[in-house]
Write an enzyme that holds these catalytic residues in place. Structure first.
Site, PDB file in Angstrom:
ATOM      1  N   ARG A 233       0.845  -1.193   0.000  1.00  0.00           N
ATOM      2  CA  ARG A 233       0.000   0.000   0.000  1.00  0.00           C
ATOM      3  C   ARG A 233       0.880   1.243   0.000  1.00  0.00           C
ATOM      4  NH1 ARG A 233      -5.052  -1.634  -0.057  1.00  0.00           N
ATOM      5  NH2 ARG A 233      -5.524  -3.580   1.019  1.00  0.00           N
ATOM      6  N   ASP A 234       0.471   2.230  -0.819  1.00  0.00           N
ATOM      7  CA  ASP A 234       1.230   3.474  -0.866  1.00  0.00           C
ATOM      8  C   ASP A 234       1.142   4.182   0.483  1.00  0.00           C
ATOM      9  OD1 ASP A 234       2.216   5.422  -3.486  1.00  0.00           O
ATOM     10  OD2 ASP A 234       1.891   6.386  -1.538  1.00  0.00           O
ATOM     11  N   ILE A 235       2.268   4.734   0.927  1.00  0.00           N
ATOM     12  CA  ILE A 235       2.321   5.389   2.237  1.00  0.00           C
ATOM     13  C   ILE A 235       1.520   6.689   2.254  1.00  0.00           C
ATOM     14  CG2 ILE A 235       4.387   6.839   1.895  1.00  0.00           C
ATOM     15  CD1 ILE A 235       5.391   5.725   4.612  1.00  0.00           C
TER      16      ILE A 235
ATOM     17  N   VAL B 276      10.635   7.672  -7.124  1.00  0.00           N
ATOM     18  CA  VAL B 276      11.425   6.524  -6.655  1.00  0.00           C
ATOM     19  C   VAL B 276      11.924   5.777  -7.889  1.00  0.00           C
ATOM     20  CG1 VAL B 276      11.472   4.409  -5.292  1.00  0.00           C
ATOM     21  CG2 VAL B 276      10.065   6.339  -4.532  1.00  0.00           C
TER      22      VAL B 276
ATOM     23  N   HIS C 236       7.828   0.599 -10.763  1.00  0.00           N
ATOM     24  CA  HIS C 236       6.599   0.292 -10.037  1.00  0.00           C
ATOM     25  C   HIS C 236       5.401   0.810 -10.811  1.00  0.00           C
ATOM     26  CE1 HIS C 236       7.985   4.266  -8.734  1.00  0.00           C
ATOM     27  NE2 HIS C 236       6.719   4.579  -8.523  1.00  0.00           N
TER      28      HIS C 236
ATOM     29  N   HIS D 141       1.464   2.030 -10.226  1.00  0.00           N
ATOM     30  CA  HIS D 141       0.428   2.439  -9.262  1.00  0.00           C
ATOM     31  C   HIS D 141      -0.903   1.823  -9.682  1.00  0.00           C
ATOM     32  CE1 HIS D 141       2.650   6.011  -7.489  1.00  0.00           C
ATOM     33  NE2 HIS D 141       3.324   5.871  -8.619  1.00  0.00           N
TER      34      HIS D 141
HETATM   35  P1  5GP Z   1       6.425   7.729  -8.029  1.00  0.00           P
HETATM   36  O1  5GP Z   1       6.291   9.164  -7.593  1.00  0.00           O
HETATM   37  O2  5GP Z   1       7.885   7.350  -8.176  1.00  0.00           O
HETATM   38  O3  5GP Z   1       5.601   7.368  -9.231  1.00  0.00           O
HETATM   39  O4  5GP Z   1       5.795   6.840  -6.879  1.00  0.00           O
HETATM   40  C1  5GP Z   1       6.424   6.640  -5.647  1.00  0.00           C
HETATM   41  C2  5GP Z   1       5.342   6.372  -4.649  1.00  0.00           C
HETATM   42  O5  5GP Z   1       5.948   5.771  -3.523  1.00  0.00           O
HETATM   43  C3  5GP Z   1       4.611   7.603  -4.145  1.00  0.00           C
HETATM   44  O6  5GP Z   1       3.214   7.484  -4.416  1.00  0.00           O
HETATM   45  C4  5GP Z   1       4.911   7.637  -2.646  1.00  0.00           C
HETATM   46  O7  5GP Z   1       3.810   8.040  -1.868  1.00  0.00           O
HETATM   47  C5  5GP Z   1       5.294   6.196  -2.373  1.00  0.00           C
HETATM   48  N1  5GP Z   1       6.233   6.022  -1.283  1.00  0.00           N
HETATM   49  C6  5GP Z   1       7.350   6.766  -1.025  1.00  0.00           C
HETATM   50  N2  5GP Z   1       7.995   6.288   0.042  1.00  0.00           N
HETATM   51  C7  5GP Z   1       7.288   5.213   0.468  1.00  0.00           C
HETATM   52  C8  5GP Z   1       7.468   4.284   1.543  1.00  0.00           C
HETATM   53  O8  5GP Z   1       8.422   4.367   2.332  1.00  0.00           O
HETATM   54  N3  5GP Z   1       6.541   3.309   1.686  1.00  0.00           N
HETATM   55  C9  5GP Z   1       5.467   3.199   0.827  1.00  0.00           C
HETATM   56  N4  5GP Z   1       4.615   2.193   1.052  1.00  0.00           N
HETATM   57  N5  5GP Z   1       5.277   4.045  -0.196  1.00  0.00           N
HETATM   58  C10 5GP Z   1       6.172   5.035  -0.372  1.00  0.00           C
END
Ligand code: 5GP
Ligand code: ZN
Length: 115
Positions: A30-32, A97, A101, A103
């Site tokens: 699950r997203d944080i 990140v 991944h 979403h």
């Molecule tokens: P991006 O912005 O790279 O597409 O997605 C990265 C996602 O990782 C974001 O939606 C962010 O909320 C999530 N995220 C960042 N750090 C963590 C973490 O430590 N744990 C979890 N579960 N999600 C994280």
């Protein structure tokens, strides 16, 4: 595995996360900071920085990630109403990140185009 990669560390169990699915290719958490009632991240077990680094050897892996996303959408009860699978890529794509991944966002209507 890059020791400084957040998602590699979560996959390795070095950092906590709410895991909802795992197989030999994919770990889902699950997203944080959820942006929808259902917001799950489908992580590639293999460290790949982004879609830009996906090679022919990863094609099966990509298929498995999307199949896991569809299955989790069913389990979460959002499949019938619909949902969104998103892969942010690079700076303009909003990627924060650098570990591949997808979403899974569901449980509410999604706007188009995205911001
Ligand atoms: P991006 O912005 O790279 O597409 O997605 C990265 C996602 O990782 C974001 O939606 C962010 O909320 C999530 N995220 C960042 N750090 C963590 C973490 O430590 N744990 C979890 N579960 N999600 C994280
Ligand atoms: Zn990684």
């Amino acid at each position: 595995m890059p020791s400084d990669c957040l998602f590699c560390r979560i996959i390795a169990g070095e950092l906590p996360a709410a895991q909802v699915y795992s197989d030999d290719s994919v770990v889902a958490i699950r997203d944080i900071a959820p942006r929808a009632p259902t917001h799950i991240l489908l992580l590639s077990r293999k460290h790949i920085a982004s879609v830009r680094e996906v090679g022919p050897e990863d094609h099966e892996l990509i298929g498995k990630i999307f199949a896991a996303g569809a299955e989790l959408a069913r389990r979460e009860g959002v499949a019938t109403d619909g949902y969104r699978l998103v892969v942010n890529t690079g700076r303009n794509g909003g990627q924060t990140v650098d570990h591949l991944h997808v979403h899974l966002l569901g449980g509410r209507p999604m706007a188009w185009p995205p911001g």
